[in-house]
Design a protein around this motif. Structure first.
Motif, PDB file in Angstrom:
ATOM      1  N   ILE A  91      17.287  16.132 -16.326  1.00 17.46           N
ATOM      2  CA  ILE A  91      18.548  16.782 -16.110  1.00 17.46           C
ATOM      3  C   ILE A  91      19.719  15.887 -16.623  1.00 17.46           C
ATOM      4  O   ILE A  91      20.660  16.476 -17.264  1.00 17.46           O
ATOM      5  CB  ILE A  91      18.714  17.205 -14.631  1.00 17.46           C
ATOM      6  N   GLY A  92      19.714  14.733 -16.402  1.00 18.62           N
ATOM      7  CA  GLY A  92      20.876  13.581 -16.884  1.00 18.62           C
ATOM      8  C   GLY A  92      20.896  13.783 -18.344  1.00 18.62           C
ATOM      9  O   GLY A  92      21.825  13.725 -18.939  1.00 18.62           O
ATOM     10  N   PHE A  93      19.713  13.716 -19.110  1.00 14.15           N
ATOM     11  CA  PHE A  93      19.714  13.753 -20.530  1.00 14.15           C
ATOM     12  C   PHE A  93      20.507  14.871 -20.884  1.00 14.15           C
ATOM     13  O   PHE A  93      21.051  14.964 -21.917  1.00 14.15           O
ATOM     14  CB  PHE A  93      18.320  13.456 -20.828  1.00 14.15           C
ATOM     15  N   GLU A  94      19.929  16.202 -20.613  1.00 11.90           N
ATOM     16  CA  GLU A  94      20.334  17.303 -20.856  1.00 11.90           C
ATOM     17  C   GLU A  94      21.775  17.533 -20.693  1.00 11.90           C
ATOM     18  O   GLU A  94      22.891  17.841 -21.416  1.00 11.90           O
ATOM     19  CB  GLU A  94      19.536  18.381 -20.511  1.00 11.90           C
ATOM     20  N   GLY A 126      28.559  15.555 -23.496  1.00 11.52           N
ATOM     21  CA  GLY A 126      28.988  14.567 -24.581  1.00 11.52           C
ATOM     22  C   GLY A 126      29.530  15.113 -25.795  1.00 11.52           C
ATOM     23  O   GLY A 126      30.521  15.036 -26.630  1.00 11.52           O
ATOM     24  N   TYR A 127      28.496  16.247 -26.364  1.00 13.53           N
ATOM     25  CA  TYR A 127      28.916  17.011 -27.413  1.00 13.53           C
ATOM     26  C   TYR A 127      30.052  17.780 -27.156  1.00 13.53           C
ATOM     27  O   TYR A 127      31.021  17.754 -28.135  1.00 13.53           O
ATOM     28  CB  TYR A 127      27.615  17.847 -27.788  1.00 13.53           C
ATOM     29  N   VAL A 134      35.776  18.764 -28.756  1.00 14.64           N
ATOM     30  CA  VAL A 134      37.179  18.883 -28.386  1.00 14.64           C
ATOM     31  C   VAL A 134      37.883  17.900 -29.129  1.00 14.64           C
ATOM     32  O   VAL A 134      39.245  18.084 -29.643  1.00 14.64           O
ATOM     33  CB  VAL A 134      37.275  18.814 -26.813  1.00 14.64           C
ATOM     34  N   LEU A 135      37.608  16.528 -29.185  1.00 14.71           N
ATOM     35  CA  LEU A 135      38.395  15.628 -29.738  1.00 14.71           C
ATOM     36  C   LEU A 135      38.385  15.654 -31.256  1.00 14.71           C
ATOM     37  O   LEU A 135      39.319  15.107 -31.913  1.00 14.71           O
ATOM     38  CB  LEU A 135      38.167  14.256 -29.402  1.00 14.71           C
ATOM     39  N   CYS A 136      37.177  15.819 -31.670  1.00 12.15           N
ATOM     40  CA  CYS A 136      36.926  15.810 -33.278  1.00 12.15           C
ATOM     41  C   CYS A 136      36.748  16.852 -34.095  1.00 12.15           C
ATOM     42  O   CYS A 136      36.885  16.717 -35.291  1.00 12.15           O
ATOM     43  CB  CYS A 136      35.692  14.779 -33.295  1.00 12.15           C
TER      44      CYS A 136
END
Length: 177
Positions: free
Chosen positions: A90-93, A99-100, A105-107
């Motif tokens: 769950i943490g990985f997904e 993160g993506y 949003v920034l890039c």
């Protein structure tokens, strides 16, 4: 155990005929990218900015489909606690997805703007610099070829023939002492 909110319902039908009839035209087999397409561009469906559901219609980024089991796997001989494994998944997904999203949003807008400018620059250079130079070379090439052949026939060919005639009189004999 994994909570129900992370489970996905997958309906699998064995009847392929029904799937092909229900599948929209743009999903059944993906057309090749335009540079590899042999058909006219008017026949090949083009992706638009309005189609939000299909963001990779040509399958350009198939190699980026990474799942938890592709990155982390425990061999049969060593296992951690089941809850640790589930929460790790769950943490990985969650980390991968959020993160993506945060990075895009920034890039996304600046990188797409720079990419568009780069491709515009490349197109401009290709259209206005590279292709005219190639056409000039193709136009002047017969003249250059005839001049080069004259230089070869006047200077290089007689020199090579002289060297070959000098070397024809050389004999090499091998003997054992």
């Amino acid at each position: 155990m994994m909570s129900d909110e992370y489970l996905v319902d997958c309906n699998i039908d064995d009847d392929e005929d029904e799937d092909n009839e229900e599948m929209p035209l743009y999903l059944s087999p993906h057309p090749p990218p335009p540079q590899f397409s042999s058909s006219s561009p008017s026949i090949t469906p083009q992706p638009s900015l309005a189609s939000v559901d299909i963001r990779d219609p040509y399958g350009v980024n198939q190699h980026l489909k990474v799942e938890f089991s592709d990155v982390l796997a425990e061999p049969v001989s060593t296992h951690t606690y089941d809850r640790v494994w589930v929460y790790s998944g769950i943490g990985f997904e969650s980390g991968r997805i959020w993160g993506y999203r945060c990075l895009t949003v920034l890039c996304a807008v600046p990188v797409s703007l720079l990419s568009g400018c780069l491709f515009a620059l490349l197109a401009c250079l290709h259209i206005w610099c590279v292709m005219p130079c190639i056409q000039v070379c193709h136009t002047c090439l017969p003249c250059v070829r005839s001049i080069w052949m004259s230089v070869v026939n006047i200077f290089i060919r007689p020199f090579c023939e002289s060297v070959s005639r000098c070397c024809t009189g050389v004999y090499v004999s091998l003997s054992k002492d």
